[in-house]
Scaffold this active site. Structure first.
Site, short mmCIF file in Angstrom:
data_model
loop_
_atom_site.label_atom_id
_atom_site.label_comp_id
_atom_site.label_asym_id
_atom_site.label_seq_id
_atom_site.Cartn_x
_atom_site.Cartn_y
_atom_site.Cartn_z
CD GLN A 1 -3.12 -0.35 0.04
OE1 GLN A 1 -3.10 0.84 -0.33
NE2 GLN A 1 -3.98 -1.22 -0.45
CB SER A 2 4.18 1.94 -1.42
OG SER A 2 4.99 3.07 -1.62
CG ASN A 3 0.77 6.55 1.42
OD1 ASN A 3 -0.37 6.31 1.03
ND2 ASN A 3 1.13 6.44 2.69
#
Ligand SMILES: Cc1ncc(COP(=O)(O)O)c(C=O)c1O
Length: 341
Positions: A77-79
């Site tokens: 879920q890397s921003n």
């Protein structure tokens, strides 16, 4: 705030809405200091958060190299990966994201940041937690593959956290100094508190604080780590600062004493939430109408509150909390936050 930051400031491409605004919080009136928040979650929408400021410099370098593709890596879920994919699309480049997941054979559902990655057409390469240790080699391999196919790849490091990316938060510090000049009297000590995940935001803030001797004006900077521990980040931030110093001869000479990390708030581990962290996120939303995310800003803010409960004077009379974004992360598992609603 478009004038150069420093005579050796590298080129940047405008991606972020800045300066970002700030305001006082109602939350935490009983905790000791006054709480002010800088809204770097408003640097954009699809490109919101702290990553955009770093990407202004990284993507300028990619453009200068006439890159056709950018490659980066992160958690599932890397921003940062999502922001990089959107920055690439906005500048007419393709993106390849190497993302860590439990079982690469069964990639996670396209929710939250992953949904946005897919929407913008990023190519996603799923890798296991074991393979993550080799991420730098995997990034280089992807670049070789693209080169062999005639493309011109540019590698953006994990979190956008290197010396070039750190200019984004040196620039943000200039905004913070002028913000603090309007909200706190020079005699009042103030601390800028931020969530620390890979160290690039901290490196930019610490470098600028050292260069401009901000401690003489009562301004301090404290990171709350959301993974790893204090020695890890003193080392990581120190290394980025040293790289920047060497590359642009800044003369900042950051030492371990310049890097303050409030450790002890990682809780159950990176991207895992305790009920009390979720309660803080809920209470801030209800008191002030602000959304903190569970992985970074909510965890760091909860850490800040916990520190203040132990010692109300720890951060001086004004706390300037840097909201670094991450809201999309809240939608990756809505059932988690729903437990406290
Ligand atoms: C929302 C948010 N806040 C804070 C951080 C931490 O910033 P840094 O990686 O520069 O330490 C990140 C990314 O890691 C993030 O996505």
């Amino acid at each position: 705030m478009t004038e150069p930051l420093h005579e050796r400031e590298p080129a940047r491409v405008l991606l972020a809405n800045q300066p970002t605004r700030g305001h006082w919080l109602r939350y935490g009136a009983d905790l000791g200091p006054r709480f002010w928040i800088k809204r770097d979650d408003h640097t954009g929408s699809e490109l919101m958060g702290n990553k955009v400021r770093k990407l202004e410099y990284l993507m300028a370098e990619a453009q200068a190299q006439q890159a056709t593709h950018v490659i980066t890596c992160g958690g599932e879920q890397s921003n940062h990966a999502r922001a990089t994919a959107f920055a690439a699309a906005q500048l007419g480049m393709q993106s390849v994201l190497i993302l860590r997941t439990d079982d690469p054979a069964q990639p996670p559902a396209p929710a939250a940041n992953i949904l946005l990655d897919r929407l913008v057409g990023a190519e996603i390469v799923w890798i296991s937690r074991a393979a993550w240790r080799d991420r730098n080699r995997l990034l280089a391999e992807q670049a070789d593959k693209l080169r062999a196919a005639g493309a011109r790849p540019y590698i953006v490091p994990e979190g956008g956290s290197n010396a070039l990316g750190s200019w984004g938060y040196m620039r943000a510090m200039r905004e913070l100094v002028s913000d603090l000049a309007t909200i706190a009297s020079p005699a009042e000590p103030a601390t800028i508190v931020y969530a620390c995940g890979s160290g690039g935001t901290g490196a930019g803030l610490v470098l600028a604080a050292k260069l401009w001797k901000l401690h003489e004006r009562g301004i301090r900077v404290t990171g709350v780590n959301v993974c790893d521990d204090r020695p890890y980040f003193v080392n990581a931030i120190g290394a980025i600062c040293a790289e920047a110093d060497a590359r642009w001869q800044l003369g900042a000479n950051v030492t371990a004493d310049d890097i303050d990390i409030a450790d002890g708030h990682v809780g159950l581990g990176y991207a895992k939430s305790r009920t009390e962290e979720l309660v803080t996120i809920r209470d801030v939303a209800r008191a002030d109408g602000i959304v903190l995310d569970p992985v970074y800003t909510g965890k760091a803010f909860h850490g800040l509150v916990t520190e203040l409960r132990k010692n109300p004077r720890r951060f001086g009379s004004t706390v300037a909390f840097l909201h670094t974004g991450g809201m999309f992360g809240l939608f990756s598992s809505p059932e988690t936050i729903a437990q406290v609603l």
